[in-house]
Design a protein around this motif. Structure first.
Motif, short mmCIF file in Angstrom:
data_model
loop_
_atom_site.label_atom_id
_atom_site.label_comp_id
_atom_site.label_asym_id
_atom_site.label_seq_id
_atom_site.Cartn_x
_atom_site.Cartn_y
_atom_site.Cartn_z
N GLU A 1 39.30 -28.20 21.15
CA GLU A 1 37.95 -27.86 20.69
C GLU A 1 37.25 -29.02 20.00
OE1 GLU A 1 36.76 -25.22 21.80
OE2 GLU A 1 38.67 -24.42 22.51
N VAL A 2 37.77 -30.25 20.11
CA VAL A 2 37.20 -31.36 19.37
C VAL A 2 35.73 -31.60 19.74
CG1 VAL A 2 38.08 -33.08 21.03
CG2 VAL A 2 37.56 -33.76 18.67
N ASP B 1 30.34 -27.34 24.82
CA ASP B 1 31.19 -28.37 25.44
C ASP B 1 31.23 -28.08 26.93
OD1 ASP B 1 33.12 -30.11 26.31
OD2 ASP B 1 34.79 -29.15 25.24
N ALA B 2 30.41 -28.82 27.68
CA ALA B 2 30.32 -28.62 29.13
C ALA B 2 31.12 -29.72 29.82
CB ALA B 2 28.86 -28.65 29.59
N GLY B 3 32.44 -29.55 29.84
CA GLY B 3 33.31 -30.53 30.45
C GLY B 3 33.32 -30.42 31.96
N SER C 1 33.60 -29.32 21.01
CA SER C 1 32.85 -28.19 20.48
C SER C 1 32.56 -28.36 19.00
CB SER C 1 33.63 -26.88 20.69
OG SER C 1 33.69 -26.52 22.05
N LEU C 2 33.56 -28.80 18.24
CA LEU C 2 33.37 -29.01 16.81
C LEU C 2 32.31 -30.08 16.55
CD1 LEU C 2 37.11 -28.87 15.72
CD2 LEU C 2 35.36 -27.19 15.16
N GLY C 3 32.34 -31.15 17.34
CA GLY C 3 31.33 -32.19 17.19
C GLY C 3 29.94 -31.72 17.58
N ALA C 4 29.86 -30.86 18.60
CA ALA C 4 28.56 -30.33 19.02
C ALA C 4 27.97 -29.44 17.94
CB ALA C 4 28.71 -29.57 20.33
N VAL C 5 28.79 -28.57 17.35
CA VAL C 5 28.30 -27.70 16.29
C VAL C 5 27.88 -28.52 15.07
CG1 VAL C 5 28.94 -25.89 14.65
CG2 VAL C 5 29.58 -25.68 17.06
N ALA C 6 28.69 -29.52 14.70
CA ALA C 6 28.34 -30.37 13.56
C ALA C 6 27.02 -31.10 13.79
CB ALA C 6 29.47 -31.37 13.30
N THR C 7 26.81 -31.55 15.01
CA THR C 7 25.56 -32.26 15.34
C THR C 7 24.37 -31.31 15.30
OG1 THR C 7 26.77 -33.86 16.69
CG2 THR C 7 24.40 -33.67 17.09
N LEU D 1 30.68 -36.96 20.71
CA LEU D 1 30.81 -35.77 19.86
C LEU D 1 32.22 -35.62 19.30
CD1 LEU D 1 28.66 -33.18 21.83
CD2 LEU D 1 28.04 -34.49 19.79
N ALA D 2 33.22 -36.07 20.05
CA ALA D 2 34.58 -36.08 19.51
C ALA D 2 34.65 -36.99 18.29
CB ALA D 2 35.58 -36.52 20.57
N ALA D 3 33.95 -38.13 18.36
CA ALA D 3 33.91 -39.04 17.21
C ALA D 3 33.23 -38.39 16.02
CB ALA D 3 33.21 -40.34 17.60
N VAL D 4 32.15 -37.64 16.28
CA VAL D 4 31.48 -36.91 15.20
C VAL D 4 32.46 -35.94 14.53
CG1 VAL D 4 29.70 -35.19 14.68
CG2 VAL D 4 29.17 -37.13 16.19
N ALA D 5 33.20 -35.20 15.34
CA ALA D 5 34.14 -34.22 14.79
C ALA D 5 35.23 -34.89 13.97
CB ALA D 5 34.76 -33.40 15.93
N GLU D 6 35.77 -35.98 14.47
CA GLU D 6 36.86 -36.65 13.75
C GLU D 6 36.39 -37.21 12.42
OE1 GLU D 6 39.90 -36.47 14.45
OE2 GLU D 6 39.90 -35.82 16.55
N GLY D 7 35.11 -37.53 12.32
CA GLY D 7 34.59 -38.09 11.08
C GLY D 7 33.99 -37.08 10.13
N SER D 8 33.84 -35.82 10.58
CA SER D 8 33.17 -34.83 9.74
C SER D 8 34.01 -33.59 9.45
CB SER D 8 31.84 -34.38 10.39
OG SER D 8 32.06 -33.78 11.66
N ASP D 9 34.87 -33.18 10.36
CA ASP D 9 35.70 -32.00 10.13
C ASP D 9 36.75 -32.31 9.07
OD1 ASP D 9 38.18 -30.19 10.80
OD2 ASP D 9 36.48 -29.24 11.80
N PRO D 10 37.02 -31.38 8.16
CA PRO D 10 38.03 -31.65 7.12
C PRO D 10 39.39 -32.05 7.67
CG PRO D 10 36.78 -29.68 6.58
CD PRO D 10 36.36 -30.08 7.96
#
Length: 408
Positions: A377-378, A91-93, A380-386, A198-207
């Motif tokens: 970390e939203v 996550d390079a903000g 970061s979570l999306g980046a790892v999931a991707t 990537l935040a959208a990825v995290a919200e749709g994939s993280d439990p």
């Protein structure tokens, strides 16, 4: 990056089906693989043996050896090999950098987060990203050749080649300083993505994600700057330049006027209320007006405790958020809009105000407005999931093909 067609021989479909099943199965037997994939028993066993032979799967000790079996012939048990490699999420903000090293299944090996100097040049930022990556790999005890996939989230639109378009002030070039090129030799797959996507990825994939099971939603990064990751009919929207959900539109919305996020909006409303005589300068909230930048959590905490001045501020920021969500609702018709980022942890007073106004901001039914539970970390979570998805769907099948070719 060019797609590579993976060919695992005549049994490719069955091997691929078993491998897809194995990623989420944990320990499994051939019978369980057969039931999940609809393969015949002999085909499932052949596919499993193929994957074991190239060290993609490993055979576990049987139930008798493990001490849990009582009678009869124990079933063979299998799992994905633990030493396939690692994935990297970054996550390079604009003002922070987070690096995560993880295995391709579920374990996080190393996670670091630091503040960045927003005045750094593109060259300085790129060097910082590379240095922190090296440091994290060293701490995880792995080398660069163990990386299966890398995904980096940046605060900029990004096209499918990982390149950001020019920005009038150079902001996008600084937040994405040619990272696709710099990381190109680091892993078989390197993906640079917009952070809100990537935040959208995290919200749709993280439990813990607020969009689990939802097919139409927007993940709104709202702390530093506004930006939306948009999912419609179950598909992430991207655009020709990766600009879907880009926050610059809010510069032109009356009552919003800026792409700067809720952290800035809260401080600005405090200053306006103090300058207008609505809040006394020597009050608890009023004293925040003279700070270079007030901590938004302090204002939100005061509002949650019933402080009238803080409630005034949050009600006005809620009106701003309602206009933003109204625009998103009219453009994309989401069922849910999720406010993401560190600010989400205490944003409920603003959401409460926004929900009361939101139905007046669009003709369609208003989307549900909720706070993310994934915190700072939203992305970061999306980046790892991707990165994990890229490893599972692309890198590991290629690895299996190479190993099988050498074994033949």
């Amino acid at each position: 990056m060019e797609e590579v067609t993976v060919n695992l021989g005549t049994g490719r479909a069955s091997v691929g089906a078993v491998l897809d099943f194995a990623w989420t199965a944990g320990d499994f037997t051939a019978t369980e693989a057969m039931a999940s994939t609809s393969l015949t028993r002999s085909t499932a066993i052949d596919a499993i043996d193929t994957l074991v032979s190239v060290d993609i799967l490993r055979e576990l000790p049987n139930a008798r050896a493990a001490g849990s079996y009582r009678s009869g012939r124990p079933a063979r048990r299998f799992a994905v090999s633990p030493d396939l490699g690692v994935v990297v999420g970054v996550d390079a903000g604009d003002m922070h950098l987070a690096v995560t090293i993880a295995d391709p299944l579920e374990a996080t090996l190393v996670h670091h987060r630091i503040d960045l100097d927003p005045t750094h040049s593109p060259d300085q930022r790129r060097a910082e990203v590379l240095a922190r990556l090296q440091q994290a790999l060293k701490e995880a005890g792995v080398t660069q050749d163990a990386i299966l996939a890398i995904c980096v989230g940046v605060a900029a639109p990004v096209n499918r080649d990982g390149i950001s378009p020019p920005h009038p002030d150079g902001f996008w070039e600084r937040t994405n300083p040619h990272l696709a090129e710099a990381l190109g030799g680091w892993a078989p797959i390197v993906e640079i993505k917009n952070d809100a996507l990537l935040a959208a990825v995290a919200e749709g994939s993280d439990p813990r994600g607020a969009a689990i099971g939802c097919r139409d939603y927007v993940a709104l990064l709202a702390g530093e700057r506004f930006g939306g990751g948009v999912v419609v009919d179950g598909h992430l929207l991207h655009g020709a330049h990766g600009g879907v959900g880009e926050g610059i539109v809010f510069d032109h919305i009356i009552g919003v006027g800026s792409a700067f996020g809720l952290s800035y909006a809260l401080h600005d409303r405090v200053r306006e209320a103090v300058d207008g005589g609505e809040i006394a300068r020597d009050s608890v909230v009023g004293r925040l007006a003279d700070a270079d930048r007030a901590d938004p959590r302090s204002i939100l905490a005061l509002a949650a405790s019933g402080d009238a001045d803080a409630e005034l501020v949050t009600s006005r920021v809620g009106a701003t958020l309602a206009r933003i969500v109204g625009v998103l609702g009219s453009m994309y018709d989401p069922a849910t809009v999720i406010v993401c980022g560190a600010v989400a942890e205490s944003i409920e007073p603003v959401l409460t105000a926004a929900r009361g106004i939101l139905p007046t901001q669009l003709h369609l039914p208003a989307p549900e407005l909720v706070a993310s539970a994934l915190g700072a970390e939203v992305v970061s979570l999306g980046a790892v999931a991707t990165a994990r998805r890229a490893a599972r769907e692309r890198t590991v099948p290629r690895l299996a093909e190479r190993r099988l070719s050498r074994a033949m």
